[in-house]
Design an enzyme around this catalytic site. Sequence first.
Site, PDB file in Angstrom:
ATOM      1  CB  CYS A 124      -0.819  -0.464   1.352  1.00 54.54           C
ATOM      2  SG  CYS A 124      -2.012   1.315   1.028  1.00 54.54           S
ATOM      3  CG  ASP A 193      -5.489   1.919   7.822  1.00 51.41           C
ATOM      4  OD1 ASP A 193      -4.344   1.307   7.016  1.00 51.41           O
ATOM      5  OD2 ASP A 193      -6.071   2.964   7.209  1.00 51.41           O
TER       6      ASP A 193
HETATM    7  P1  RI2 Z   1       0.453   6.294   6.559  1.00 55.74           P
HETATM    8  C1  RI2 Z   1      -3.898   3.607   4.188  1.00 55.74           C
HETATM    9  O1  RI2 Z   1      -4.838   3.677   4.624  1.00 55.74           O
HETATM   10  C2  RI2 Z   1      -2.988   1.969   4.352  1.00 55.74           C
HETATM   11  O2  RI2 Z   1      -3.429   1.172   4.796  1.00 55.74           O
HETATM   12  C3  RI2 Z   1      -1.278   2.828   4.767  1.00 55.74           C
HETATM   13  O3  RI2 Z   1      -0.897   1.711   5.362  1.00 55.74           O
HETATM   14  C4  RI2 Z   1      -1.916   3.446   6.258  1.00 55.74           C
HETATM   15  O4  RI2 Z   1      -3.313   3.858   5.691  1.00 55.74           O
HETATM   16  C5  RI2 Z   1      -1.480   3.942   7.077  1.00 55.74           C
HETATM   17  O5  RI2 Z   1      -1.292   5.303   5.767  1.00 55.74           O
HETATM   18  P2  RI2 Z   1      -6.059   3.764   2.917  1.00 55.74           P
HETATM   19  O6  RI2 Z   1      -6.125   4.980   3.276  1.00 55.74           O
HETATM   20  O7  RI2 Z   1      -0.774   6.748   7.582  1.00 55.74           O
HETATM   21  O8  RI2 Z   1      -5.662   3.824   2.172  1.00 55.74           O
HETATM   22  O9  RI2 Z   1       1.269   6.078   7.476  1.00 55.74           O
HETATM   23  O10 RI2 Z   1      -6.592   3.346   2.477  1.00 55.74           O
HETATM   24  O11 RI2 Z   1       0.249   7.449   5.148  1.00 55.74           O
END
Ligand code: RI2
Length: 309
Positions: A124, A193
């Site tokens: 991701c 998350d």
């Molecule tokens: P940072 C994201 O969720 C991903 O799962 C990623 O690992 C997590 O948030 C943390 O991201 P999504 O919003 O806070 O893409 O480290 O569903 O940037």
Amino acid sequence: MQSISTTAKKIRTMEIRGAGAIARAAASALKEHALSLKTNSLSDFNREMEKAAQILLKTRPTAVSLPNAVRFVMRCHGDTVEEVRASIVSSADEFVKRSEKAVEQIGKIGAKRVRDGDIIMTHCNSTAAISIMATAFKQGKNIRVIATESRPMMQGHITIQQLNDAGIPTTLIVDSAMRYHMQDVDLAIVGADAIGVNGCLVNKIGTSQLALAAHEARVNLLVAAETFKFSPRTIFGELIEIEERSPDEVLDTKTRKSLKNVVVRNPAFDVTPPEYIDLICTEVGAIPPEMAYTIIRDYLGWELEELGV
Ligand code: RI2
């Protein structure tokens, strides 16, 4: 309500995404909203702010950074509208500042676990995880990264763009090639998350598969998570809700409708048990998952008080 509804929509549609970014956007929207309210009545002001907070809280259910940020900002003090407004503005600014600093600090702490020559796998798009990789690279460590696409929303494309811009040699793979490539990997780094009191990690769907493959190949799994990604409510036995997003993200409506016997499921996150995690890298230090309770108690204690403990 302009700032609130615009931000809420952007979070829901994932125009603003990433657990940390969502939290910062929510804090900033609450600040804008507080500044825009015209009333002199404290109860009207509080009611409007609470309404706004609820709208933001309902946008996405999994990333605990969102409720943690909203509660941090809404924990305002004062006897007049002006005092409460000033309190909200300064809490929102403080949250954003702390959260940006935390990402930087995680980069510094996590980079110590990266060795020269490491091949790192990530999944991701996590700002905190990329901070570790970028810091290690800047320190002169000759790393390479294998990044997954992260279907269906393809956040891996954001990751490869950011790694490319940082000058880090990167390979893009499809999610199902995780285990195939794990044999070449030295370290896995992902974001978070949410983290439960037992140290479990809730992160982008597929993270638990990456963790299994890493475990099998004896590759360490490092989680990059600010302290506000820890979930105080899990202390009371609450489970972290896994968001199920629209099946349209996986298969277009027309095709789906033509397949009468097919159901498309689209959970956005999964849970990785603490046994598969070697270290959680926070801004206050790198901890084993078993120490999640201590983080919640020491850094989110104010929330526990509000929850009645
Ligand atoms: P940072 C994201 O969720 C991903 O799962 C990623 O690992 C997590 O948030 C943390 O991201 P999504 O919003 O806070 O893409 O480290 O569903 O940037």
